[in-house]
Design a protein around this motif. Structure first.
Motif: not given
Length: 599
Positions: A59-60, A102, A105-106, A109, A152
């Motif tokens: 995950a980020p 955030y 696209e995340d 998460a 990103k």
């Protein structure tokens, strides 16, 4: 191999989490309050960060921005993003709700199932005003904003101040920091040495968490001097920062943003981190391993606190049981050493059977005058037997009440001398016997008297002496047997010994003449056993008031309320230590010294 290790670790850590969640420290020992808070904190960290991260290591990274009041965190975040997405201003605290930024696209998460499940999400679209905090919601809130300008693989959380005037804000700030993959610590040239932030930074050092530091509002030309002093303090705290960057005093633009050039080292660091998948993974895994290792130490501390609880519970229980056991021993002794035949009882018994001279004459010729003895008792008025029985009842009632009261007072005193005991009593006087206890004692004594008559009836049935026994009468025979039970003379002196002892001998000899020596021994033993059982039951009801109070708090004896023991929590510590070792070995983390420092 790597994936299987993570799956095994995840399963064992989940079990450890459930044990910690059930941990309870209800007795007021010296370690209880802190242990309860630590257990709650540990479970929150497991839910917020450790378990979600074990499930999604790719995950980020979550970068939590924290610092002192008025350090300029929100301004810094807005400048990094390039637009005012969080609040900044002069009113403190400015950040009342944490704000999660955030990349769109995340979004998956950062759902409650993946991170910070206890925080209610307040979604905000870019350009919308942030919602105001709802002080009546009763729940912590997290504002979520998708932002395209973030690097990103990176998400930011603008957290409340470490040292906020609001206790809730301080608690929430620390909760967020425990859920971070790395920290961005923002302070100022005149606040960087404040005590509270350093307390939190030292906690970070125990977790090997990656920390970047921004020194804000540094006077022009003082950067090197202040950075050097800050570096020294970080080294003493065991922290090797990934970045130290100074921002000098400068004007903000009409949107409240600093010139982006003032943050270039920080911006480049975040972008390079976002572009380097391996570096992000190393940071996330190092932080995870450190968090699990730190939690293992907490579990050991909780095990010691649980041991303190068990020691306190054992001590309080022993206070109650030993005091009432002593009361039972005293009562058993007082009902077999002649004490019961003092005073009123002795006088009524003497009236019942005649004078001491009569006993002496009968005792010398007892083998020849059995019929005379029986005839004597047959001629005794029934009311005199009743008076002896009533006198015995009053005397027995008195000693039971006195010993029960003494035992209750002893427990009350011992509990008041004990920190946990005082809290259990909560100002209540449990030394005062139940209002119904006196009647319960009287009823139990009457039941024992019936026990004696039942024993006599059972022993006399079918005997050759049945006619003689029946002519004497069950009630009179029962009184004689009761006196025989109480007639040992260890507690009497002088004339009392002669009278009481003679009384016992005459009663015993008469009973032996009717039933036989073995039968009398069985009858006396049975009557004494039933008496001791009934006295024990009475004392247990008063002891139970203390034990029930203890167990109502500790939950012992109830499966629904069973709490982990010290050994259970030690097992949790072992599990977490094993998980930490497995993570470190399988993930092959880089050494802490390999982390670089930039300025």
């Amino acid at each position: 191999m790597y994936n299987q290790t993570i799956l095994n670790t995840l399963a064992s850590v989940r079990e450890a989490r459930n044990t910690l969640a059930a941990a309870s420290f209800p007795l007021n020992t010296g370690s209880a309050e802190q242990a309860q808070q630590e257990a709650k904190t540990a479970v929150t960290q497991l839910d917020d960060y450790i378990l979600p991260k074990l499930s999604t290591l790719d995950a980020p990274l979550t970068l939590v921005v924290g610092g002192s009041t008025g350090a300029g965190k929100s301004t810094l975040v807005n400048t990094l993003i390039g637009e005012p997405v969080t609040r900044s201003g002069a009113i403190r605290p400015t950040t009342r709700q944490p704000v999660l930024l955030y990349r769109p696209e995340d979004v998956a998460a950062f759902t409650p199932e993946r991170i910070l499940p206890h925080l209610v999400r307040l979604p905000v679209e870019p350009g919308q005003a942030l919602p105001g905090a709802n002080p009546h919601s009763g729940q912590d809130e997290l504002v979520t904003v998708p932002v395209d300008s973030l690097p990103k693989g990176i998400a930011l959380i603008d957290a409340p101040d470490f040292d906020s005037v609001s206790e809730e804000n301080r608690r929430l700030a620390q909760q967020l920091l425990r859920a971070a993959d790395l920290w961005l610590f923002v302070t100022t040239a005149n606040r960087y040495a404040d005590a509270l932030p350093w307390e939190i930074l030292r906690q970070a050092a125990t977790r090997d968490i990656t920390i970047a530091v921004v020194l804000n509002r540094v006077p022009e030309g003082s950067e090197d001097e202040i950075e050097a002093d800050l570096s020294r303090m970080l080294a003493e705290a065991g922290i090797t920062p990934a970045l130290i960057h100074s921002v000098t005093e400068q004007e903000r633009d009409e949107r409240g943003l600093l010139p982006s050039v003032s943050l270039l080292p920080l911006i480049f660091w975040l972008r390079s981190l976002g572009a380097d998948t391996d570096a992000r993974g190393d940071i996330a895994r190092r932080t995870l391993e450190g968090a699990v290792r730190s939690l293992a130490r907490q579990a050991s501390d909780l095990a010691q606190a649980a041991q303190d609880q068990q020691a306190a519970e054992n001590r309080l229980r022993a206070d109650a049981t030993s005091a009432f056991a002593r009361a039972l021993t005293n009562l058993n002794e007082s009902t077999q050493d002649g004490q019961m035949l003092r005073g009123e009882v002795l006088g009524r018994w003497q009236d019942f059977v005649g004078t001491g001279e009569f006993f002496r004459q009968v005792e010398t010729t007892v083998g020849k005058v059995r019929d005379r003895i029986a005839g004597f008792f047959r001629g005794t008025p029934p009311t005199q037997a009743v008076e002896v029985e009533q006198a015995l009842e009053v005397s027995l009632h008195s000693v039971i009440m006195e010993e029960a009261a003494t035992a209750a007072e002893t427990v009350q005193r011992r509990w008041l001398e004990d920190r946990a005991g005082r809290a259990l009593l909560a100002g209540e006087d449990l030394a005062k016997l139940d209002d119904s206890f006196s009647e319960d004692v009287a009823e139990s004594i009457r039941a024992w008297q019936q026990d004696v008559m039942d024993i006599i009836s059972a022993e006399g049935a079918g005997k050759r002496q049945k006619a003689r026994f029946m002519s004497l009468g069950v009630n009179v025979t029962a009184v004689i047997l009761m006196v025989a039970v109480f007639s040992m003379t260890g507690g009497l002196t002088g004339v009392e010994v002669g009278i009481a002892g003679g009384s016992g001998v005459i009663g015993q000899k008469l009973l032996e003449a009717i039933f036989g020596e073995d039968a009398v021994r069985r009858m006396a033993t049975g009557a004494r056993t039933r008496l001791e059982e009934r006295i024990g039951e009475l004392l247990e009801t008063q002891q139970a008031r203390f034990i029930d109070r203890l167990e109502s708090v500790t939950g012992q004896g109830s499966e629904d309320q069973a709490r982990p023991t010290a050994s259970d929590l030690e097992a949790v510590a072992t599990t977490l230590n094993t998980a930490s070792t497995q993570l470190a070995a399988s993930i092959q983390l880089p050494a802490a010294s390999e982390t670089t420092t930039e300025s």
